[in-house]
Each structure stands twice: as C-alpha cells, then as structure tokens.
Design a protein around this motif. Structure first.
Motif, PDB file in Angstrom:
ATOM      1  N   LEU A  98     -13.964  51.865  12.647  1.00 24.61           N
ATOM      2  CA  LEU A  98     -13.513  50.682  11.905  1.00 24.61           C
ATOM      3  C   LEU A  98     -13.836  49.413  12.674  1.00 24.61           C
ATOM      4  O   LEU A  98     -14.201  48.383  12.091  1.00 24.61           O
ATOM      5  CB  LEU A  98     -12.009  50.796  11.640  1.00 24.61           C
ATOM      6  N   ARG A  99     -13.713  49.488  14.012  1.00 25.44           N
ATOM      7  CA  ARG A  99     -14.014  48.318  14.835  1.00 25.44           C
ATOM      8  C   ARG A  99     -15.472  47.891  14.653  1.00 25.44           C
ATOM      9  O   ARG A  99     -15.772  46.699  14.519  1.00 25.44           O
ATOM     10  CB  ARG A  99     -13.725  48.668  16.294  1.00 25.44           C
ATOM     11  N   THR A 100     -16.391  48.855  14.650  1.00 18.38           N
ATOM     12  CA  THR A 100     -17.811  48.539  14.451  1.00 18.38           C
ATOM     13  C   THR A 100     -18.059  47.987  13.056  1.00 18.38           C
ATOM     14  O   THR A 100     -18.836  47.034  12.879  1.00 18.38           O
ATOM     15  CB  THR A 100     -18.656  49.799  14.689  1.00 18.38           C
ATOM     16  N   ARG A 101     -17.396  48.557  12.055  1.00 14.08           N
ATOM     17  CA  ARG A 101     -17.580  48.055  10.684  1.00 14.08           C
ATOM     18  C   ARG A 101     -17.082  46.628  10.544  1.00 14.08           C
ATOM     19  O   ARG A 101     -17.705  45.808   9.868  1.00 14.08           O
ATOM     20  CB  ARG A 101     -16.853  48.973   9.692  1.00 14.08           C
ATOM     21  N   LEU A 142     -19.739  44.427  12.170  1.00 10.14           N
ATOM     22  CA  LEU A 142     -20.916  44.278  11.307  1.00 10.14           C
ATOM     23  C   LEU A 142     -20.603  43.396  10.101  1.00 10.14           C
ATOM     24  O   LEU A 142     -21.434  42.569   9.694  1.00 10.14           O
ATOM     25  CB  LEU A 142     -21.393  45.656  10.841  1.00 10.14           C
ATOM     26  N   ALA A 143     -19.420  43.563   9.533  1.00 13.58           N
ATOM     27  CA  ALA A 143     -19.048  42.735   8.387  1.00 13.58           C
ATOM     28  C   ALA A 143     -19.001  41.265   8.771  1.00 13.58           C
ATOM     29  O   ALA A 143     -19.498  40.392   8.046  1.00 13.58           O
ATOM     30  CB  ALA A 143     -17.702  43.188   7.820  1.00 13.58           C
ATOM     31  N   GLY A 144     -18.406  40.967   9.948  1.00 11.41           N
ATOM     32  CA  GLY A 144     -18.369  39.577  10.403  1.00 11.41           C
ATOM     33  C   GLY A 144     -19.756  39.025  10.643  1.00 11.41           C
ATOM     34  O   GLY A 144     -20.059  37.882  10.282  1.00 11.41           O
ATOM     35  N   LEU A 188     -26.037  37.700  15.031  1.00  8.71           N
ATOM     36  CA  LEU A 188     -25.847  38.651  16.117  1.00  8.71           C
ATOM     37  C   LEU A 188     -24.632  38.283  16.966  1.00  8.71           C
ATOM     38  O   LEU A 188     -23.802  39.138  17.307  1.00  8.71           O
ATOM     39  CB  LEU A 188     -27.109  38.686  16.979  1.00  8.71           C
ATOM     40  N   VAL A 189     -24.524  36.997  17.326  1.00 11.10           N
ATOM     41  CA  VAL A 189     -23.385  36.555  18.132  1.00 11.10           C
ATOM     42  C   VAL A 189     -22.074  36.784  17.371  1.00 11.10           C
ATOM     43  O   VAL A 189     -21.069  37.217  17.950  1.00 11.10           O
ATOM     44  CB  VAL A 189     -23.538  35.069  18.514  1.00 11.10           C
ATOM     45  N   ALA A 190     -22.097  36.503  16.063  1.00 12.66           N
ATOM     46  CA  ALA A 190     -20.884  36.705  15.262  1.00 12.66           C
ATOM     47  C   ALA A 190     -20.501  38.173  15.208  1.00 12.66           C
ATOM     48  O   ALA A 190     -19.309  38.524  15.275  1.00 12.66           O
ATOM     49  CB  ALA A 190     -21.092  36.158  13.851  1.00 12.66           C
ATOM     50  N   ARG A 229     -16.709  42.165  16.784  1.00 14.45           N
ATOM     51  CA  ARG A 229     -16.381  43.500  17.292  1.00 14.45           C
ATOM     52  C   ARG A 229     -15.422  43.417  18.478  1.00 14.45           C
ATOM     53  O   ARG A 229     -14.499  44.234  18.601  1.00 14.45           O
ATOM     54  CB  ARG A 229     -17.659  44.223  17.707  1.00 14.45           C
ATOM     55  N   LEU A 230     -15.636  42.435  19.354  1.00 12.92           N
ATOM     56  CA  LEU A 230     -14.729  42.269  20.480  1.00 12.92           C
ATOM     57  C   LEU A 230     -13.337  41.856  20.009  1.00 12.92           C
ATOM     58  O   LEU A 230     -12.313  42.339  20.517  1.00 12.92           O
ATOM     59  CB  LEU A 230     -15.292  41.229  21.449  1.00 12.92           C
TER      60      LEU A 230
END
Length: 447
Positions: free
Chosen positions: A3-6, A9-11, A168-170, A175-176
C-alpha cells in the motif's frame, strides 16, 4: 505491491499529470507571447518605413553598389524589401513571390498581413504592407525565427525535465510520507493478525485514537471486537446454562424410563406415575428447546417488519389468556398505538409477560394491562420480587428463589428483552406494594 508503494506511485502520477497540464498551458502561452512581440516589432518597422528606406539607401551608398530597389536587404536581424509599383502577381522573385493578395495590398483593397516563410533555409516572420498612395508599391519586413525556435526548444526541454523530475520527486516523497501516514494501518494489521492467530478478541486497539478516517476505522474495529467478545461470552454462557437446564429433565426422564424397563415394566403399580412424570419431563424439554430456538431467532434483526397496532396485538393475547380455566380477571385500557415491528415477535413478547403475570397471580387476583404511547404494561397482584432479584429478572436462565420450585426455564422474560431491544425499545420491572409491574416501550410511528 505494498500500500505504501501504491500511495507513492499515486502521488507521483498526480503531480506528473498536474505538471504535464501546466506545461501544455505554459508552452503555447509563451510561444504566443513571443509571436505577439515579433508581430509588434514588425508593425513598428512598417510604421518607420521612411526611416528604413533612408537606412537602406545609406547602406547601399556606403557599399558603392547600385540601389537594389526590389532586393531584400539585411538591417540588423531583419530583412527589408521595397517593391516599386505597379505590383503584379508573379513578379519579383528575388525574395518571396508576389501573390494576388500582395497585389491587392499594394492596390489598397486588402489590409497588411503576416505570414511565415523560409528564405535561404532560414525561417522568417514576414509582414507585407502597402507603400505610397494606392496603387503603389509594397514594403516587406521579415524577422528571423531561429532565435525564437531555439528558445522554445529549450523551454520545451525544460518543461519535460521538470514534469518528469517533479513526478519522480513527488513519488519518492509520497512514499516516504506514506510510511508515517500508514503507521496506524500497520498497527491495526498486526492487531488483526494477532486476533486471527490467537482468537483473543480483547487485544487492545488503543493506538488508533486520531480523528481522521484511520482513527475512526480503529475505533470502529475496537467496538466490533468488543461486541464480538461480548457475543461469544454470551454464547458460551448460553451453552453452559442450556446444558445445565437440559441435563436435569434428561436425567429424570432417563431414570423413569430405566425404572419402567426393569422388573414388571408397565405392569408395575408405580408405572402410571412414572409415565406421567416422563411425559412432564418431555414437555419441559420441548418447552426449553422451543424457548432456546426463539431466543436465537429473535436475537437477529428481523427482516419482516411492518406497521402494527400494539393495542390490537395486546387485545389478541388477552383474549387467548382469558380462556384458560385458572386465569384471573383481566382489566385493560388499550389506547390505539402504531409501531413498526415484527408482529409475531411482539405478540410472543406480550404473551410471555401476560403468562408470567398469570403464573404469579392468585386465583382470585386481577391483572391490569395498559397500552399507550408505545408502552405496554402488565400489573399483577402476586408476591412481587425482591430488590436483590430485580436487576436480573430479564437475564437468561435466571430464576429467583421463589421461582425455582415452579415449572419454567427462566427464558421467557429474556425473550421479551431480546425482542424489545431488537426493535429499539427498553424493558423494565417495577415492584409494587402488592404485585409487580412489567413494561416495555417501543418507538412510535409518527402520525
């Protein structure tokens, strides 16, 4: 994919799309502004035609060449051409071919106009205007486009880099950030896994106390586990109590049947008494089982509810109870009252209260029943109930000291509470100087 990766990626995708839309707006806007600036410069040059002509003559004189009347001449970053009249389509091929529209501009029948053209491999923005009194000649002023093309290409590359880099930065930042934001979800997941592995519904969920959606989820989950734990405890208690209550009549019934099977059997003098005792125990078992089934059925949200006259249901129950040979006198005050309930369940609840009043009333006693404003109440003239027993009168299998010598399973009043509370009502018992009043209240259908 976690979920964290999703979330990351969504952001990133959201920011990427936002930057792409912004780029699609910025690039055409900058190109339009630059075009407008060039066009304004060309118009300014046309308005200074006499000055340009003098500059042109001076440049030609300084070079020692003949004055090129129809040749384009470079003046700074511009090309300037004077075409003497009369102007005919197809003439003067030294720069850009004369078109019928150019002839109309020289003749004064068409306004000046802009066009994009290429001269000696270089792109220009060209403005064509009439010169002198019509019909006269033409004045053409062209501005190089290669510098603008380079600027726009650099701008496009910058926007693409910003869009991809920003996305990419977003994504990395989201994710962080998701690690901290989703920490309560991980804690809740560990709690659920613990409950799944250990079946311990008392596991604490105190760490989810926020006011956001995740906090609400944690609080709802805690409430659910508490309710499930209470339900399971009630089920275990019900099984234990039911086993105890069933064991007594089963033991007695088995004993009577064994006595009948020994010796002379049915020819023995005590056989009729044993048979009657066995029949009584079988009836007690049947009543207990029926009550258990009703208790389980009325504990669920009933699917069949309808608007029901509470006073008419009470009237029906009173009419049935009054036909019993040992029934006391009934007096009633039934005010029309409409409630939204399961009619069969409410009739069972009222019947249990009336049966309880009949059970405890003396033969010459009187039972008073009232219905008004969603409340049903039945009052008897029995021995009443002690203060110590009052809080438990509606509990399952609870029987007071006085009731233990009388037939019954201790489930009748529990069924009443189950039915009433399932329909959103409340039950109560009130001891009187002579007797007991039991009542329940249900929500009334607005009139």
């Amino acid at each position: 994919m976690t979920l964290r990766t999703r979330v990351g990626l969504a952001g990133g995708v959201v920011v990427l799309l936002a930057l792409a839309v912004a780029s699609l707006v910025v690039y055409p806007a900058v190109r339009s502004i630059m075009r407008q600036q060039v066009d304004a410069s060309l118009k300014q040059s046309i308005s200074e035609g006499d000055s340009l002509a003098r500059q042109l003559k001076q440049k030609v004189a300084e070079s020692g060449d003949k004055i090129p009347i129809d040749e384009p001449v470079e003046l700074g970053s511009m090309l300037v051409q004077f075409v003497s009249g009369p102007v005919y389509p197809g003439s003067n091929r030294a720069f850009v071919e004369i078109t019928p529209r150019d002839a109309d501009v020289a003749g004064g029948t068409q306004p000046p106009y802009f066009q994009d053209t290429t001269y000696h491999g270089v792109e220009y923005r060209l403005l064509t205007s009439g010169m002198g009194k019509p019909p006269g000649g033409l004045m053409r002023v062209a501005h190089r486009q290669d510098d603008q093309t380079a600027i726009l290409a650099s701008l496009a590359a910058l926007l693409v880099a910003l869009t991809l880099g920003g996305g990419l930065v977003a994504a990395v930042t989201a994710r962080l950030a998701a690690r901290r934001v989703l920490r309560p979800v991980r804690q809740l997941t560990r709690t659920v896994e613990h409950i799944t592995a250990t079946h311990d519904l008392t596991a604490p969920v105190d760490h989810l106390t926020g006011r956001d959606e995740i906090g609400h989820l944690g609080q709802a989950f805690a409430a659910m586990t508490t309710a499930l734990d209470a339900s399971m405890r009630a089920q275990r208690q019900l099984v234990a109590d039911a086993s105890h209550e069933l064991r007594t009549p089963l033991t007695s019934l088995t004993t009577n049947l064994e006595l009948l099977a020994d010796g002379d059997g049915l020819r023995a003098p005590e056989a009729p008494a044993l048979v009657q005792d066995a029949i009584g125990q079988a009836r007690e078992l049947r009543s207990l089982i029926n009550n258990l089934v009703d208790l389980a059925r009325y504990g669920k949200n009933t699917a069949r509810t309808e608007d029901t006259r509470l006073d008419l249901v009470a009237k029906t129950v009173i009419a049935k109870a009054a036909t019993r040979t040992s029934a006391p006198r009934f007096t009633s005050a039934l005010t029309p009252c409409l409630v939204h309930v399961d009619p069969d369940a409410i009739e069972r609840a009222i019947g249990n209260l009336v049966d309880n009043a009949v059970k405890w009333s003396p033969p010459d006693g009187e039972i008073t029943i009232t219905v008004a404003d969603g409340e049903f109440a039945v009052t008897d003239e029995g021995p009443g109930i002690s203060a110590a027993d009052l809080p438990f009168v509606f509990d399952r299998f609870y029987r007071s000291t006085q009731a233990r010598s009388m037939p019954g399973s201790g489930l009748g009043l529990a069924i009443v509470r189950q039915v009433v509370e399932t329909h959103g009502g409340q039950v109560a018992a009130e001891p009187l100087d002579h007797g007991l009043r039991m009542r329940f209240r249900l929500p009334v259908v607005p009139g």
